[in-house]
Design an enzyme around this catalytic site. Sequence first.
Site, mmCIF file in Angstrom:
data_model
loop_
_atom_site.group_PDB
_atom_site.id
_atom_site.type_symbol
_atom_site.label_atom_id
_atom_site.label_comp_id
_atom_site.label_asym_id
_atom_site.label_seq_id
_atom_site.Cartn_x
_atom_site.Cartn_y
_atom_site.Cartn_z
ATOM 1 N N TRP A 102 0.821 -1.216 0.000
ATOM 2 C CA TRP A 102 0.000 0.000 0.000
ATOM 3 C C TRP A 102 0.852 1.262 0.000
ATOM 4 O O TRP A 102 0.572 2.210 -0.734
ATOM 5 C CB TRP A 102 -0.985 -0.004 1.166
ATOM 6 N N ASP B 173 -1.903 6.511 6.084
ATOM 7 C CA ASP B 173 -3.006 5.738 5.510
ATOM 8 C C ASP B 173 -3.450 4.742 6.588
ATOM 9 O O ASP B 173 -2.816 3.720 6.805
ATOM 10 C CB ASP B 173 -2.521 5.002 4.256
ATOM 11 N N LYS C 134 -13.184 -1.271 5.923
ATOM 12 C CA LYS C 134 -12.557 -2.164 6.897
ATOM 13 C C LYS C 134 -13.140 -1.964 8.302
ATOM 14 O O LYS C 134 -13.638 -2.911 8.877
ATOM 15 C CB LYS C 134 -11.044 -1.987 6.885
HETATM 16 C C1 LIG Z 1 -7.759 -1.570 1.584
HETATM 17 C C2 LIG Z 1 -6.647 -0.595 1.647
HETATM 18 C C3 LIG Z 1 -6.461 0.406 0.670
HETATM 19 C C4 LIG Z 1 -7.315 0.495 -0.573
HETATM 20 O O1 LIG Z 1 -8.488 1.162 -0.310
HETATM 21 P P1 LIG Z 1 -9.513 1.556 -1.457
HETATM 22 O O2 LIG Z 1 -10.606 2.177 -0.697
HETATM 23 O O3 LIG Z 1 -9.884 0.300 -2.187
HETATM 24 O O4 LIG Z 1 -8.833 2.514 -2.390
HETATM 25 C C5 LIG Z 1 -5.427 1.309 0.845
HETATM 26 N N1 LIG Z 1 -4.625 1.254 1.922
HETATM 27 C C6 LIG Z 1 -4.757 0.309 2.872
HETATM 28 C C7 LIG Z 1 -3.833 0.298 4.049
HETATM 29 C C8 LIG Z 1 -5.772 -0.648 2.756
HETATM 30 O O5 LIG Z 1 -5.907 -1.585 3.710
#
Ligand SMILES: *Cc1c(COP(=O)(O)O)cnc(C)c1O
Length: 373
Positions: free
Chosen positions: A116, A185, A209
């Site tokens: 990521w 993030d 999530k």
């Molecule tokens: C799931 C995830 C993403 C992707 O998220 P989207 O909403 O599909 O763009 C980005 N960063 C992390 C840490 C994730 O777990």
Amino acid sequence: MLSKHSKLKQTTLAMRKVVNFSSGPAMVPESVLLTAQQQMLDWNNSGMSVMEISHRSQAFQDLLTDTQQRLRQLMKIPKNYHILFMASGARAQFAAVPLNLLKPEDSACYAVTGLWSWLAMQQAKKYANVTTAFEIDEPNLTDIPAFSDWNLDSNARYLYCTPNETLTGLALPVMPDVDLPIIADMTSCILSKRYDVDNFGLIFASAQKNLGQAGVTVVIIRDDLLKTAQEITPDVLNYQLFNNANSVYNTPPCYAIYIMNLVLAYYQDQGGLAVIEQQNQQKAAMMYSYIDQSEWYQNKVAKDFRSLVNVTFQCPTKTLDLKFVEQAAQHGLMNLKGHAKFGGLRASLYNAMPLSGVEKLLEFMDEFKRDHK
Ligand SMILES: *Cc1c(COP(=O)(O)O)cnc(C)c1O
């Protein structure tokens, strides 16, 4: 007014047939789903569904404000931080962050702890200069060097981190102590434990999530970082415009915001983050201690960096991993396959995963081990 849901929680919980260990979209608390079901045709005595009402109506404005307040209360977000609701998921933020915070001649520093953060860095490279604080070794992806060994670029505008790499189950237990604003993030770790918001310049997380339904992304941004948008920043990614419009710059993902509101109310009812963090620690500890003492399953992540919410593990062979996924599903234990890039198995234990789900998984793991040892 909007937390009717706490009353509705008393309704009998439907016994769901499966336990869902998906990394995202992931489990949503059952009582939230039931409340949404009950309110589907008539929300708040409006005679309409949330998805049918105007995003500019007073009722929706109130929902937005209430959602912000609940998040602010749960995370103890200080006054000098703004809460925005944006669309297009976390990956839109991979571009929004550099497009708002950097001029083309600026540089930013990325800690690449897994896929990521690597993807986020690729986006930033399109718009400005990027250096790496460090880049994790492929194919291991399981250890992080001490902060003192990080290569920090003191001219950078920010340091970018991913506190929980969802794919590998590798987490930063504490944040580096740096002068640069930290951009995080937190898609897979927001509200899974207490973070001190003051340590960050900007936090973002898409919802699927720990915040409910895909479609909305929360951005928590410190005052001073709001004002740096550039001429080329697309308006739909412009933090300042979103803040000025209280997140109703264009039609927001109204229903996803509504679901988030119910999820946050549920977390508050649970007793807030201290309680949730403790539950998550308990679930993770049960998994890791079982794996470690099993002498059969293995978790490859360095102990100090093990994720609280994404527990990755492996059987002794790849063939057994595949068999494990198949047989677990027959027992109602779903989505345990690891990410294609990392392989193996992964159990995602976000806030909505009950302790009983982990107990069922451990029981199955023990049975599977006995049958295949
Ligand atoms: C799931 C995830 C993403 C992707 O998220 P989207 O909403 O599909 O763009 C980005 N960063 C992390 C840490 C994730 O777990």
